[in-house]
Write an enzyme that holds these catalytic residues in place. Sequence first.
Site, short mmCIF file in Angstrom:
data_model
loop_
_atom_site.label_atom_id
_atom_site.label_comp_id
_atom_site.label_asym_id
_atom_site.label_seq_id
_atom_site.Cartn_x
_atom_site.Cartn_y
_atom_site.Cartn_z
N CYS A 1 -61.69 74.44 19.66
CA CYS A 1 -61.54 74.81 20.54
C CYS A 1 -61.72 76.10 22.10
O CYS A 1 -61.80 75.38 23.25
CB CYS A 1 -59.23 75.69 20.21
SG CYS A 1 -58.45 74.68 19.37
N ASP A 2 -62.38 77.27 21.31
CA ASP A 2 -63.02 78.03 21.62
C ASP A 2 -64.12 78.66 21.56
O ASP A 2 -64.67 79.23 22.18
CB ASP A 2 -61.61 79.23 20.99
CG ASP A 2 -60.52 79.54 21.71
OD1 ASP A 2 -60.15 78.57 22.43
OD2 ASP A 2 -59.46 79.47 20.76
N CYS B 1 -59.44 78.60 15.97
CA CYS B 1 -59.52 77.41 16.46
C CYS B 1 -61.08 77.19 17.05
O CYS B 1 -61.46 77.75 17.89
CB CYS B 1 -59.70 76.29 16.66
SG CYS B 1 -59.69 75.04 17.63
#
Length: 322
Positions: free
Chosen positions: A140-141, A137
Amino acid sequence: MAEIEKVHCLIIGSGPAGYTAAIYASRANLKPVLYQGLQPGGQLTITTDVENYPGYPEGIMGPQMMIDFEKQAQRMGADIRWGMATKVDFTNRPYKVEIDEEKWIEADSVIIATGASAKWLGLPSEQRLNGHGVSACAVCDGFFFKNQEVAIVGAGDTACEEALYLSKLCSTVHMLVRRDEMRASKVMQQRVFNTPNIKVYWNTDTLEVLGENKVDAIKVVNNHTNEETTIPVKAFFVAIGHQPNSDLFKGWLDMDEAGYLITQPGTSKTNIEGVFACGDVQDKIYRQAVTAAGSGCTAALDAERYLGALEHAHMEQQQATA
Ligand code: NDP
């Protein structure tokens, strides 16, 4: 005969969607029973820091966040249980759901929040460094690798979208494509080609993610020339598709060709009255914890209205026959 239990509202799945549905359903006095499935807490339990969920100004670890979701649902009165839905029979209400191939639940309403699973390459090093620089992701990261070199594997719309997202944060994005063309829509490909800090590697397979406790580099091979190259990167993003966890509902619920459950636009309603779907099992576009949680709320509110209408109809029938 197998044991049968009757419940008002059954929730299947324990990610942000399932737990949020449980919180709302409990507060609406639907006495929900939630079965957690194989991976209690869902995909967030395999991430590290979550910094994009509102309400956590300092960020929070994914697994801790899901413990908090569970505690909150429990405090509201949800009955949360270990167990896996193994079969369904949605012929008539009450709907029947088999748990662990052992017992059957009969439910007036069912909320499906079984999520999706990211597909992985299947390399041991990818698994070992998952959450330590290997991620499925970018949204997300990616932020943790600001101004660093990163790699992404995949050539669909998701990979292009994530590569473009990363290109705004990272110094260079090495994009690994296994064929000599991309599956992504032309417009997305063009955007990738027009971005100077995305470097596309055609006909390239990943052999290994290198590093002890964090990603240091990736080893790739050109599958035409067999030439191996080591590319120093700080993160390795896998964007080769997701698999919605919807096999159980094949033949009962409408789904698209990839298996995502189809809900009526703007609602969580499936093609079967009283069966609702929320979270990643019905969302192939956004796939965020916060959007999943929001759709879990929608599902509980839809279930509440549905059960309210049922009760009302039942009362009217009783009055008419009295
Ligand atoms: P896709 O299935 O479309 O693409 C997966 C990609 O990963 C393909 O390029 C595939 O390569 C590659 N791949 C698969 N396995 C491997 C492997 N082992 N090694 C290397 N590469 C591999 O998945 P997406 O998640 O990209 O998209 C899913 C659906 O969602 C699509 O319909 C897409 O259009 C849609 N979507 C739409 C968006 C939008 O409209 N904004 C955004 C994101 C997704 P190959 O081509 O060689 O098979």
